[in-house]
Motif scaffolding. Structure first.
Motif, PDB file in Angstrom:
ATOM      1  N   ALA A 207       0.807  -1.229   0.000  1.00 31.42           N
ATOM      2  CA  ALA A 207       0.000   0.000   0.000  1.00 31.42           C
ATOM      3  C   ALA A 207       0.840   1.280   0.000  1.00 31.42           C
ATOM      4  O   ALA A 207       0.438   2.292  -0.589  1.00 31.42           O
ATOM      5  N   MET A 208       2.007   1.254   0.672  1.00 30.65           N
ATOM      6  CA  MET A 208       2.808   2.481   0.698  1.00 30.65           C
ATOM      7  C   MET A 208       3.370   2.791  -0.693  1.00 30.65           C
ATOM      8  O   MET A 208       3.657   3.944  -1.024  1.00 30.65           O
ATOM      9  N   ILE A 209       3.514   1.722  -1.500  1.00 34.29           N
ATOM     10  CA  ILE A 209       4.048   1.893  -2.859  1.00 34.29           C
ATOM     11  C   ILE A 209       2.951   2.381  -3.807  1.00 34.29           C
ATOM     12  O   ILE A 209       3.132   3.352  -4.548  1.00 34.29           O
ATOM     13  N   SER A 278       9.472  11.285  -2.809  1.00 38.11           N
ATOM     14  CA  SER A 278       8.391  11.020  -1.858  1.00 38.11           C
ATOM     15  C   SER A 278       8.864   9.889  -0.953  1.00 38.11           C
ATOM     16  O   SER A 278       9.195   8.800  -1.419  1.00 38.11           O
ATOM     17  N   PHE A 279       8.904  10.181   0.327  1.00 42.10           N
ATOM     18  CA  PHE A 279       9.448   9.216   1.291  1.00 42.10           C
ATOM     19  C   PHE A 279       8.431   8.911   2.378  1.00 42.10           C
ATOM     20  O   PHE A 279       7.804   9.834   2.926  1.00 42.10           O
ATOM     21  N   THR A 280       8.270   7.659   2.698  1.00 40.64           N
ATOM     22  CA  THR A 280       7.510   7.252   3.884  1.00 40.64           C
ATOM     23  C   THR A 280       8.445   6.444   4.763  1.00 40.64           C
ATOM     24  O   THR A 280       9.024   5.452   4.316  1.00 40.64           O
ATOM     25  N   GLY A 462       3.129  15.116  14.644  1.00 42.00           N
ATOM     26  CA  GLY A 462       1.672  15.320  14.581  1.00 42.00           C
ATOM     27  C   GLY A 462       1.093  14.637  13.349  1.00 42.00           C
ATOM     28  O   GLY A 462       0.817  15.283  12.343  1.00 42.00           O
ATOM     29  N   LEU A 463       0.930  13.326  13.435  1.00 42.17           N
ATOM     30  CA  LEU A 463       0.387  12.617  12.272  1.00 42.17           C
ATOM     31  C   LEU A 463      -1.119  12.422  12.459  1.00 42.17           C
ATOM     32  O   LEU A 463      -1.915  13.183  11.941  1.00 42.17           O
ATOM     33  N   ALA A 464      -1.510  11.416  13.265  1.00 42.88           N
ATOM     34  CA  ALA A 464      -2.940  11.185  13.498  1.00 42.88           C
ATOM     35  C   ALA A 464      -3.274  11.444  14.957  1.00 42.88           C
ATOM     36  O   ALA A 464      -2.408  11.398  15.833  1.00 42.88           O
TER      37      ALA A 464
HETATM   38  N1  LIG Z   1       3.564   8.864   7.806  1.00 43.33           N
HETATM   39  C1  LIG Z   1       3.398   7.728   7.160  1.00 43.33           C
HETATM   40  O1  LIG Z   1       2.609   7.646   6.218  1.00 43.33           O
HETATM   41  C2  LIG Z   1       4.181   6.505   7.547  1.00 43.33           C
HETATM   42  C3  LIG Z   1       3.813   5.269   7.016  1.00 43.33           C
HETATM   43  C4  LIG Z   1       4.534   4.130   7.388  1.00 43.33           C
HETATM   44  C5  LIG Z   1       5.594   4.237   8.270  1.00 43.33           C
HETATM   45  N2  LIG Z   1       5.926   5.440   8.774  1.00 43.33           N
HETATM   46  C6  LIG Z   1       7.025   5.554   9.728  1.00 43.33           C
HETATM   47  O2  LIG Z   1       8.131   4.757   9.330  1.00 43.33           O
HETATM   48  C7  LIG Z   1       8.818   4.267  10.461  1.00 43.33           C
HETATM   49  C8  LIG Z   1       8.992   2.767  10.374  1.00 43.33           C
HETATM   50  O3  LIG Z   1       9.515   2.383   9.148  1.00 43.33           O
HETATM   51  P1  LIG Z   1      11.075   2.036   8.978  1.00 43.33           P
HETATM   52  O4  LIG Z   1      11.657   1.541  10.235  1.00 43.33           O
HETATM   53  O5  LIG Z   1      11.231   1.161   7.802  1.00 43.33           O
HETATM   54  O6  LIG Z   1      11.645   3.480   8.669  1.00 43.33           O
HETATM   55  P2  LIG Z   1      13.024   3.853   8.019  1.00 43.33           P
HETATM   56  O7  LIG Z   1      13.040   5.321   7.941  1.00 43.33           O
HETATM   57  O8  LIG Z   1      14.168   3.191   8.677  1.00 43.33           O
HETATM   58  O9  LIG Z   1      12.954   3.222   6.552  1.00 43.33           O
HETATM   59  C9  LIG Z   1      11.992   3.570   5.592  1.00 43.33           C
HETATM   60  C10 LIG Z   1      12.582   3.367   4.194  1.00 43.33           C
HETATM   61  O10 LIG Z   1      13.684   4.216   4.046  1.00 43.33           O
HETATM   62  C11 LIG Z   1      14.811   3.486   3.638  1.00 43.33           C
HETATM   63  N3  LIG Z   1      15.999   4.153   4.141  1.00 43.33           N
HETATM   64  C12 LIG Z   1      16.563   4.092   5.369  1.00 43.33           C
HETATM   65  N4  LIG Z   1      17.684   4.866   5.400  1.00 43.33           N
HETATM   66  C13 LIG Z   1      17.790   5.426   4.176  1.00 43.33           C
HETATM   67  C14 LIG Z   1      18.726   6.321   3.566  1.00 43.33           C
HETATM   68  N5  LIG Z   1      19.788   6.797   4.233  1.00 43.33           N
HETATM   69  N6  LIG Z   1      18.538   6.673   2.275  1.00 43.33           N
HETATM   70  C15 LIG Z   1      17.488   6.191   1.588  1.00 43.33           C
HETATM   71  N7  LIG Z   1      16.578   5.350   2.092  1.00 43.33           N
HETATM   72  C16 LIG Z   1      16.728   4.982   3.374  1.00 43.33           C
HETATM   73  C17 LIG Z   1      14.573   2.087   4.178  1.00 43.33           C
HETATM   74  O11 LIG Z   1      15.317   1.137   3.463  1.00 43.33           O
HETATM   75  C18 LIG Z   1      13.110   1.956   3.920  1.00 43.33           C
HETATM   76  O12 LIG Z   1      12.906   1.631   2.569  1.00 43.33           O
HETATM   77  C19 LIG Z   1       7.974   4.674  11.640  1.00 43.33           C
HETATM   78  O13 LIG Z   1       8.497   5.814  12.247  1.00 43.33           O
HETATM   79  C20 LIG Z   1       6.615   4.989  11.030  1.00 43.33           C
HETATM   80  O14 LIG Z   1       5.813   5.841  11.771  1.00 43.33           O
HETATM   81  C21 LIG Z   1       5.256   6.568   8.426  1.00 43.33           C
END
Ligand SMILES: NC(=O)c1ccc[n+]([C@@H]2O[C@H](COP(=O)([O-])OP(=O)(O)OC[C@H]3O[C@@H](n4cnc5c(N)ncnc54)[C@H](O)[C@@H]3O)[C@@H](O)[C@H]2O)c1
Ligand SMILES: O=CCCC(=O)O
Length: 538
Positions: A207-209, A278-280, A462-464
């Protein structure tokens, strides 16, 4: 899909959990304070109906399946069993540049396609996701660990982003603007921003993709998608379906990396061809990527971490609030960015709420996501377990009471933790200020509305935010005062492709899904046409 149906598919497990306690009580159970399944036959590799959806050792670049130039790969493991699922290419700088080049070439023709053509592509991709939903769900459960019913819900949710944006693609309008200068005519054209880099997390491998690719393709952008090292196979199956849907070569590119993630990330955020990132993911990584993007001033959307307050006022329907808290807190075992992280309950109903909430959580069954009756799977890896355990120990040490769970489940595997309920939480505990991202619910008592809104907002993110109340005046007041991007009132479920998803403060900026999601992938070009003369004289 209507939102009520969507929510049913998204959260089917929690509902089943509350209905089928009696049936599950006949299953073989290792007894803790809640149900946990012993290791079962599910340690065998799952089978796909269409094995060609499982892509090993290859990424999808320029319409072809390619290996990393170095030949290097990394291992992907099943979080439930620890067993090897397979290996994936360890992309590096040159491999990433190749994908960007492919997307750049494809952009020149793709930007000229009509909205209707792009709509049909997205619709075909959507149809293929629906046709292959079972296999996609199997891949999600295998690499992410969430129970199969949740994984099926995610596939529906993910596919719906393609459906939604396929419907938006032909309806992208500019504006005409009354000029301040007589004789000038002004209008705007909405243009695709260009080649986009999409970076997504493991918690929703599909879904995130699709939430990013849907709007990007709808407006005519091309993309390079860096999928998470923990869950690459779902995304590679999506790539295969894109190929079958006839998405032109180079329009979508899927790349994988684990150890090389920072190197790949640096290329994606500094390469001049990339016009949008775009990063999640987590807030610290989001900040790093933003810094890197500044060298070429890319357009950015950041969907980052949350610390959602979930407030239950004395005037709430307690049963509804319990149901909302269960689904908000324990969806994907607490590993969603919009999960309730701090549950504030007003003193007048605190004990009743705590008792009813704990009773629901005791009904959960923890185990391998493929096993029948399992409602909650493993966490993604040992780091996640470590953080959850540390938050529980910290709260316990500072005086919280463990009412349900509270411990690791090593008999099931290294990544399992008991769904946990803590009472007597206080503001000095780590859970008050940090996102736990796991199956731990801490109940904080409060006295007044003013106090709880102040506590809810006392965080950098401040997300949800959620609250339960029957008082309409309070509903407006509190919704307007919460410092978040999304508010759930009398519901714990807010995710919907039709609704704008995103945060404020250090939860990032930009909106995904909905009408607003489209603008994130566009630029607005203004045209002033001068010398038009004055209006016709009568
Ligand atoms: N706001 C939203 O819509 C949303 C949705 C899902 C998750 N999240 C957040 O994500 C976090 C959990 O996910 P996670 O542990 O995978 O997060 P993360 O930031 O460690 O990783 C997310 C993505 O970023 C990549 N990444 C990590 N370091 C990178 C770098 N230096 N350069 C490029 N890419 C890099 C990872 O490989 C992964 O694909 C939680 O804080 C959660 O709240 C937010
Ligand atoms: O984890 C973050 C996204 C979850 C959702 O879209 O509901």
């Amino acid at each position: 899909m209507a939102s009520s149906l969507l929510q049913k598919t998204l959260f089917s497990v929690s509902r089943t959990a509350t209905r089928s306690q009696f049936r599950r009580s006949t299953l073989p159970i290792v007894t803790y304070s809640l149900h946990s399944r012993s290791r079962l036959a599910s340690t065998m590799a799952p089978k796909l109906k269409d094995p060609s959806l499982f892509k090993q050792d290859v990424c999808y670049v320029n319409g072809e399946w390619v290996k990393a130039k170095s030949g290097k790969t990394f291992e992907v493991n099943d979080p439930a069993t620890g067993k090897l699922i397979g290996t994936c290419p360890e992309f590096a700088k040159q491999d990433t540049e190749r994908a960007i080049d492919a997307a750049e070439v494809a952009f020149e023709s793709f930007r000229k396609t009509t909205g209707r053509e792009r709509s049909k592509l997205l619709r075909r991709w959507y149809d293929l996701m629906v046709e292959n939903a079972e296999d996609l769900a199997t891949l999600i459960t295998w690499e992410n660990g969430k129970p199969l019913a949740d994984a099926k819900g995610e596939v529906t949710y993910a596919a719906n982003f393609f459906e939604w944006f396929s419907e938006e693609a032909p309806r992208i309008y500019g504006d005409t603007i009354p000029s301040s200068t007589p004789g000038n005519r002004v209008w705007t054209i909405k243009e695709p921003v260009g080649v986009c880099a999409l970076i997504t997390p493991w918690n929703f491998p599909a879904a995130m993709i699709t939430r990013k690719i849907g709007p990007a393709l709808a407006v005519g952008c091309t993309v390079v998608c860096k999928t998470p090292g923990e869950t690459p196979y779902t995304s590679l199956a999506l790539a295969e379906l894109a190929h079958r849907a006839g998405v032109p070569k180079g329009v979508v590119n899927f790349i994988t990396a684990m150890a090389n993630t920072p190197e790949v990330g640096e290329v994606l955020t500094t390469h001049p061809t990339i016009r949008k990132v775009s990063f999640t993911g987590s807030t610290p990584v989001g900040k790093l990527l933003m810094k890197q993007c500044s060298s070429t001033l890319k357009k950015l959307s950041l969907e980052l971490g949350g610390n959602a307050p979930f407030i239950v006022f004395d005037d709430a329907d307690v049963d509804l609030a319990v149901e909302g808290a269960v689904s908000s807190k324990f969806r994907s075992s607490g590993q969603t960015c919009v999960c309730a992280n701090r549950i504030y309950v007003q003193n007048g109903i605190y004990d009743e709420f705590a008792q009813k909430f704990a009773a629901k959580v005791r009904e959960f069954t923890v185990g391998n996501g493929f096993d029948k009756g399992v409602t909650h799977g493993p966490l993604i890896h040992h780091r996640a377990i470590g953080k959850v355990d540390q938050h529980v120990r910290d709260a316990e040490q500072k005086g919280a009471k463990i009412v349900v769970g509270g411990h690791k489940l090593p008999d099931l595997g290294p990544n399992f933790f008991q769904p946990t309920v803590l009472t007597g939480m206080t503001a000095d505990m780590a859970m008050a200020s940090e996102e736990t991202f796991g199956p731990v619910a801490g109940l904080f008592p409060f006295d007044t509305e003013e106090e709880v809104v102040r506590l809810a907002n006392a965080t950098l993110v401040g997300l949800a935010g959620y609250f339960f109340s029957k008082d309409l005046h309070r509903v407006y007041r509190v919704a307007e005062h919460l410092e978040v991007g999304m508010v759930g009132v009398n519901t714990g479920l807010i995710s919907d492709p039709a609704s704008p998803f995103g945060g404020v403060k250090e939860s990032g900026f930009g909106r995904e899904g909905s009408l607003y999601g489209i603008g994130e992938y566009q630029t607005t070009k203004m045209v002033t046409y001068g010398g038009m003369g004055l209006p016709l004289q009568s």
